[in-house]
Design an enzyme around this catalytic site. Structure first.
Site, PDB file in Angstrom:
ATOM      1  N   SER A 263      64.987  55.830  87.576  1.00 28.74           N
ATOM      2  CA  SER A 263      66.202  55.539  86.529  1.00 28.74           C
ATOM      3  C   SER A 263      67.028  54.685  86.512  1.00 28.74           C
ATOM      4  O   SER A 263      67.325  53.939  87.541  1.00 28.74           O
ATOM      5  CB  SER A 263      66.939  56.907  86.634  1.00 28.74           C
ATOM      6  OG  SER A 263      67.996  56.728  87.635  1.00 28.74           O
ATOM      7  N   ASP A 264      67.408  54.178  85.123  1.00 29.34           N
ATOM      8  CA  ASP A 264      68.517  53.145  84.990  1.00 29.34           C
ATOM      9  C   ASP A 264      69.860  54.020  85.581  1.00 29.34           C
ATOM     10  O   ASP A 264      69.770  55.276  85.808  1.00 29.34           O
ATOM     11  CB  ASP A 264      68.611  52.753  83.770  1.00 29.34           C
ATOM     12  CG  ASP A 264      69.470  51.465  83.399  1.00 29.34           C
ATOM     13  OD1 ASP A 264      70.337  50.958  84.429  1.00 29.34           O
ATOM     14  OD2 ASP A 264      69.059  50.629  82.622  1.00 29.34           O
ATOM     15  N   ASP A 265      70.803  53.475  85.797  1.00 33.82           N
ATOM     16  CA  ASP A 265      72.056  53.883  86.434  1.00 33.82           C
ATOM     17  C   ASP A 265      72.548  55.212  85.582  1.00 33.82           C
ATOM     18  O   ASP A 265      72.907  55.087  84.454  1.00 33.82           O
ATOM     19  CB  ASP A 265      73.103  52.872  86.619  1.00 33.82           C
ATOM     20  CG  ASP A 265      74.283  53.254  87.512  1.00 33.82           C
ATOM     21  OD1 ASP A 265      74.489  54.792  87.731  1.00 33.82           O
ATOM     22  OD2 ASP A 265      75.075  52.507  87.988  1.00 33.82           O
ATOM     23  N   VAL A 377      70.958  47.584  82.651  1.00 28.27           N
ATOM     24  CA  VAL A 377      70.009  47.582  81.786  1.00 28.27           C
ATOM     25  C   VAL A 377      69.842  46.225  81.411  1.00 28.27           C
ATOM     26  O   VAL A 377      70.488  45.170  81.533  1.00 28.27           O
ATOM     27  CB  VAL A 377      70.221  48.331  80.473  1.00 28.27           C
ATOM     28  CG1 VAL A 377      70.544  49.659  80.793  1.00 28.27           C
ATOM     29  CG2 VAL A 377      70.997  47.887  79.374  1.00 28.27           C
TER      30      VAL A 377
END
Length: 377
Positions: A263-265, A377
């Site tokens: 996952s992105d943060d 991102v």
């Protein structure tokens, strides 16, 4: 290495589903020591604030070596993913003399050379995962967060540079993590601060956004990072990070990706308000998002403990698919057991001198890209 899921072990059984960003500082604080010891996460994510800035190379390198050793000691496992965002331009973490390459757009013709140099330098710092390359197609001139981070404005431009970059960096022992699936290039909102919506049809989505990721699925990518973006004509209302349609049907089914989805943060504002809801953790688990990135820059990492409780409760009541959870566990175990592990060592000065001649270096203009999130991102 026993990573089998065990409901009776509680949070510790799910801890290796996480990548944790440390609190600011170049030494471990009590909060991080407790989380690392309790959860035994798959790995950690480093930020600029985790280096001893403004110190001579030998001094900050010694502090960094000690921090790496302390992390391993508290996790209690030799196999650890040491991760960093190191793209170039405004997305760089380590201090000098690590080479400050410019944004990717400026060295796309030299992508293999830069990938090799980044791999050599990051491996010398003990890192074995770099959240790069960016596979977003910069098709929106008003995009506030991608811009020059993208290799180009067409899928062909992106793929032509991303593939040699990835392969050269991985040849030096640093795994790439292409991002941001399924594509952040056409957004007008920065997902650090809001939830982007990209309302494009399935044909455009497949031919433009997915094209670079389709190529990476067979180019040796072991990991792919998600984006917190809604594509209403593909999966209405559900951010890609927690979408079964995006991660299982498209990324794994259509594109054939067999590696680890990261996952992105999760602390970024695009979805952070959803994280304390039990259904969010359940959706993440059921979507097959294998590694969950939670970093102190954007969120209170103690939230991870509540998220593991939500997933465990979902297993008990049947709302979490145990088969999907087991598949994620297996993918993570394979990645951990095979990821290169590097000692921290001093590179000679002539290595940095050579690398600085390979491609354009970052200028001193003001940074326009967020310097925070693990996965910025």
């Amino acid at each position: 290495m026993d990573l089998a899921f065990d409901l009776g072990r509680g949070a510790a059984s799910l801890g290796h589903r996480f990548l944790i960003g440390l609190q600011p500082g170049h030494v471990l604080g009590d909060h991080d020591k407790r989380l690392l010891s309790l959860l035994k996460p798959a790995g950690v994510v480093f930020f600029r604030a985790n280096f001893l800035a403004d110190a001579p190379y030998d001094d900050w390198l010694a502090a960094h070596r000690k921090l790496m050793a302390d992390i391993r000691e508290h996790i209690g496992r030799d196999e650890v993913l040491f991760c960093i965002d190191h793209e170039g331009g405004g997305v760089l973490r380590p201090p000098a003399p690590i080479t400050p390459f410019a944004y990717a757009r400026r060295w796309k013709e030299q992508a293999a050379d830069v990938g090799r140099a980044m791999g050599i330098e990051l491996a010398s710092l003990g890192f074995n995962v770099n959240f790069a390359p960016v596979l977003d197609v910069n098709s929106n001139a008003d995009n506030p967060v991608i811009g020059q981070r993208a290799f180009g404005a067409t899928p062909q431009d992106v793929t032509a540079a991303a593939r040699p970059f990835l392969q050269a960096m991985q040849a030096e022992g640093v795994l790439g993590c292409p991002k941001h699936f399924p594509g952040h290039g056409d957004t007008s909102v920065d997902s650090h601060y809001g939830l982007p919506v990209v309302d494009i049809d399935a044909s455009t989505f497949g031919s433009r956004e997915l094209a670079p990721f389709r190529d990476m699925a067979d180019a040796g990518a072991r990991m792919i990072m998600t984006a917190h973006i809604v594509f209403p004509q593909i999966d209405p209302g559900t951010p890609a990070t927690m979408s079964k349609v995006m991660l299982q049907d498209i990324l794994r089914g259509e594109l054939g990706f067999k590696g680890v989805v990261v996952s992105d943060d999760l602390g970024m504002a695009a979805i952070s308000s959803m994280l304390d809801r039990p259904e969010t953790s359940i959706k993440l688990a059921n979507a097959g998002c294998d590694l969950l990135c939670m970093c102190a820059y954007w969120a209170d990492t103690s939230l991870i403990l509540r998220m593991t409780d939500h997933i465990l409760a979902g297993v008990r009541d049947g709302s979490v698919a145990e088969a999907t959870l087991a598949q994620s566990h297996q993918r993570i175990a394979v990645l951990l057991s095979s990821a290169p592990q590097h000692a921290v060592w001093r590179l000679p000065d002539d290595a940095f001198a050579q690398h600085s001649t390979l491609a354009p270096l970052r200028d001193n203009s003001p940074r326009k890209v967020s310097e925070g999130g693990a996965a910025t991102v």
